[in-house]
Design an enzyme around this catalytic site. Structure first.
Site, PDB file in Angstrom:
ATOM      1  N   THR A 236      44.067  42.437  29.981  1.00 46.71           N
ATOM      2  CA  THR A 236      45.128  43.043  30.782  1.00 46.71           C
ATOM      3  C   THR A 236      46.338  42.117  30.832  1.00 46.71           C
ATOM      4  O   THR A 236      46.352  41.058  30.220  1.00 46.71           O
ATOM      5  CB  THR A 236      44.633  43.278  32.224  1.00 46.71           C
ATOM      6  OG1 THR A 236      44.401  41.981  32.812  1.00 46.71           O
ATOM      7  CG2 THR A 236      43.367  44.098  32.246  1.00 46.71           C
TER       8      THR A 236
ATOM      9  N   LEU B  77      43.862  29.111  32.298  1.00 44.29           N
ATOM     10  CA  LEU B  77      43.978  30.564  32.261  1.00 44.29           C
ATOM     11  C   LEU B  77      43.566  31.041  30.873  1.00 44.29           C
ATOM     12  O   LEU B  77      44.137  30.609  29.871  1.00 44.29           O
ATOM     13  CB  LEU B  77      45.432  30.975  32.515  1.00 44.29           C
ATOM     14  CG  LEU B  77      45.901  31.018  33.970  1.00 44.29           C
ATOM     15  CD1 LEU B  77      47.409  31.186  34.015  1.00 44.29           C
ATOM     16  CD2 LEU B  77      45.214  32.143  34.747  1.00 44.29           C
TER      17      LEU B  77
ATOM     18  N   HIS C  69      47.239  40.490  33.385  1.00 46.56           N
ATOM     19  CA  HIS C  69      46.994  39.496  34.431  1.00 46.56           C
ATOM     20  C   HIS C  69      47.425  38.086  34.004  1.00 46.56           C
ATOM     21  O   HIS C  69      48.121  37.366  34.724  1.00 46.56           O
ATOM     22  CB  HIS C  69      45.488  39.532  34.727  1.00 46.56           C
ATOM     23  CG  HIS C  69      45.069  38.725  35.898  1.00 46.56           C
ATOM     24  ND1 HIS C  69      44.628  37.439  35.781  1.00 46.56           N
ATOM     25  CD2 HIS C  69      45.027  39.017  37.218  1.00 46.56           C
ATOM     26  CE1 HIS C  69      44.317  36.976  36.971  1.00 46.56           C
ATOM     27  NE2 HIS C  69      44.559  37.913  37.868  1.00 46.56           N
TER      28      HIS C  69
ATOM     29  N   SER D 218      44.129  29.578  39.459  1.00 49.78           N
ATOM     30  CA  SER D 218      45.429  29.021  39.081  1.00 49.78           C
ATOM     31  C   SER D 218      46.572  29.569  39.945  1.00 49.78           C
ATOM     32  O   SER D 218      47.558  28.876  40.190  1.00 49.78           O
ATOM     33  CB  SER D 218      45.728  29.332  37.612  1.00 49.78           C
ATOM     34  OG  SER D 218      44.773  28.693  36.815  1.00 49.78           O
TER      35      SER D 218
ATOM     36  N   TRP E  27      38.021  28.128  39.038  1.00 46.07           N
ATOM     37  CA  TRP E  27      37.862  29.041  37.889  1.00 46.07           C
ATOM     38  C   TRP E  27      37.664  28.198  36.637  1.00 46.07           C
ATOM     39  O   TRP E  27      38.272  27.141  36.488  1.00 46.07           O
ATOM     40  CB  TRP E  27      39.120  29.905  37.712  1.00 46.07           C
ATOM     41  CG  TRP E  27      38.993  31.277  38.326  1.00 46.07           C
ATOM     42  CD1 TRP E  27      39.174  31.586  39.631  1.00 46.07           C
ATOM     43  CD2 TRP E  27      38.656  32.497  37.655  1.00 46.07           C
ATOM     44  NE1 TRP E  27      38.972  32.931  39.837  1.00 46.07           N
ATOM     45  CE2 TRP E  27      38.651  33.515  38.617  1.00 46.07           C
ATOM     46  CE3 TRP E  27      38.365  32.843  36.338  1.00 46.07           C
ATOM     47  CZ2 TRP E  27      38.374  34.844  38.331  1.00 46.07           C
ATOM     48  CZ3 TRP E  27      38.088  34.162  36.028  1.00 46.07           C
ATOM     49  CH2 TRP E  27      38.085  35.151  37.026  1.00 46.07           C
TER      50      TRP E  27
ATOM     51  N   GLU F 187      46.660  29.935  42.926  1.00 48.20           N
ATOM     52  CA  GLU F 187      46.738  29.165  44.179  1.00 48.20           C
ATOM     53  C   GLU F 187      47.303  27.753  43.958  1.00 48.20           C
ATOM     54  O   GLU F 187      47.563  27.030  44.934  1.00 48.20           O
ATOM     55  CB  GLU F 187      45.344  29.052  44.819  1.00 48.20           C
ATOM     56  CG  GLU F 187      44.860  30.322  45.520  1.00 48.20           C
ATOM     57  CD  GLU F 187      44.526  31.457  44.568  1.00 48.20           C
ATOM     58  OE1 GLU F 187      43.852  31.216  43.561  1.00 48.20           O
ATOM     59  OE2 GLU F 187      44.973  32.608  44.824  1.00 48.20           O
TER      60      GLU F 187
HETATM   61  C1  DLZ Z   1      41.453  36.708  38.749  1.00 42.11           C
HETATM   62  C2  DLZ Z   1      41.522  35.594  37.745  1.00 42.11           C
HETATM   63  C3  DLZ Z   1      41.265  35.863  36.388  1.00 42.11           C
HETATM   64  C4  DLZ Z   1      40.942  37.218  35.868  1.00 42.11           C
HETATM   65  N1  DLZ Z   1      41.296  34.883  35.469  1.00 42.11           N
HETATM   66  C5  DLZ Z   1      41.571  33.608  35.879  1.00 42.11           C
HETATM   67  C6  DLZ Z   1      41.599  32.554  34.934  1.00 42.11           C
HETATM   68  O1  DLZ Z   1      41.343  32.687  33.728  1.00 42.11           O
HETATM   69  N2  DLZ Z   1      41.913  31.303  35.404  1.00 42.11           N
HETATM   70  C7  DLZ Z   1      42.191  31.074  36.726  1.00 42.11           C
HETATM   71  O2  DLZ Z   1      42.498  29.913  37.073  1.00 42.11           O
HETATM   72  N3  DLZ Z   1      42.146  32.064  37.625  1.00 42.11           N
HETATM   73  C8  DLZ Z   1      41.849  33.313  37.252  1.00 42.11           C
HETATM   74  N4  DLZ Z   1      41.803  34.327  38.167  1.00 42.11           N
HETATM   75  C9  DLZ Z   1      41.991  34.003  39.614  1.00 42.11           C
HETATM   76  C10 DLZ Z   1      43.451  33.957  40.065  1.00 42.11           C
HETATM   77  O3  DLZ Z   1      44.093  32.800  39.595  1.00 42.11           O
HETATM   78  C11 DLZ Z   1      43.539  33.942  41.605  1.00 42.11           C
HETATM   79  O4  DLZ Z   1      42.653  32.993  42.124  1.00 42.11           O
HETATM   80  C12 DLZ Z   1      43.190  35.289  42.221  1.00 42.11           C
HETATM   81  O5  DLZ Z   1      43.995  36.293  41.660  1.00 42.11           O
HETATM   82  C13 DLZ Z   1      43.384  35.270  43.765  1.00 42.11           C
HETATM   83  O6  DLZ Z   1      44.724  34.981  44.115  1.00 42.11           O
END
Ligand code: DLZ
Length: 228
Positions: free
Chosen positions: A131, A126, A133, A101, A67, A103
């Protein structure tokens, strides 16, 4: 007759190919650093690491997310530049990638339990959305990573940028403010601290975790003397 510019051009091409195909060790999945610039050239040291950090005996696990790749890859370059500067050997670096993240903690735990690493560096970013999240993941990952280092006694470096905007992420991952640089140096410092704390004596910092430590005659004498 072959002209000099042609020879220079061919030499550059071959050098480029050689640099590109040089293999690097991987643990779970391959990764290739894209060293466009050397982040150390511009970095400011906010933590005050000594010049004498010696990572030549350290084994480093790295787990990074896919990500936000632009930010994460730049942080990774900062980490690698710092490891390189402190003398960590390429063959002692184990690269792993995960989707996001969330994971990071489990992959960090696998690396910590692998007995191949003296420290694990996590790298992710992140970015707050609209939301809840962000809050849930940031808190869970932070707690998860702290738990892993305390449970396994393998230091885990918290390389997770938690930012409100993409601009903030870029500002903390590029040039002189690339946080990856201090994460790399923190990793070496903590690996050395761990090995010095858990092994006995200053010269035993490179022993593998599985190796049984034998006291030297002098240490045996001292143990008796102090009753431990
Ligand atoms: C789903 C998601 C979102 C919306 N944003 C980020 C992010 O900004 N940075 C990041 O590292 N991962 C994001 N993810 C993915 C989640 O960390 C995770 O991979 C999924 O929810 C699957 O478990």
């Amino acid at each position: 007759m072959v002209r000099l510019p042609t020879i220079v051009a061919v030499a550059c091409l071959l050098q480029g190919i050689a640099a590109f195909v040089t293999p690097r060790p991987v643990l779970l999945s391959p990764g290739r650093p894209s060293m466009r610039v050397n982040p150390l050239m511009m970095s400011k040291d906010l933590v005050g690491f000594g010049d004498d950090l010696d990572g030549s005996t350290c084994r480093i696990g790295i787990v990074k997310t896919r990500w936000n790749p632009e930010v994460v890859d730049s942080l990774y370059e900062g980490v690698r530049a710092a490891l390189n500067e402190t003398g960590v050997k390429d063959e002692n670096i184990y690269d792993t990638t995960v989707p996001g993240s969330f994971e990071l903690p489990l992959a960090a735990r696998f690396l910590a339990l692998s007995r191949q690493c003296d420290v694990v560096i996590t790298i992710g970013c992140l970015i707050k959305g609209e939301t809840m999240h962000f809050e849930y993941i940031a808190e869970a990952v932070t707690k998860g990573l702290m738990d892993i280092q305390l449970q396994t006694t393998i230091p885990v470096i918290f390389g997770l940028l938690t930012v409100l905007t993409e601009e903030q992420a870029v500002a903390r991952s590029k040039g002189g403010n690339n946080h990856g640089i201090s994460w790399g140096k923190t990793a070496v410092e903590m690996a050395l601290l761990r090995n010095a704390a858990l092994a006995k004596g200053p010269n035993r910092a490179t022993l593998s975790l599985t190796e049984k430590l034998e006291d030297t005659p002098e240490e045996k004498k001292q143990s008796k003397q102090f009753g431990f």
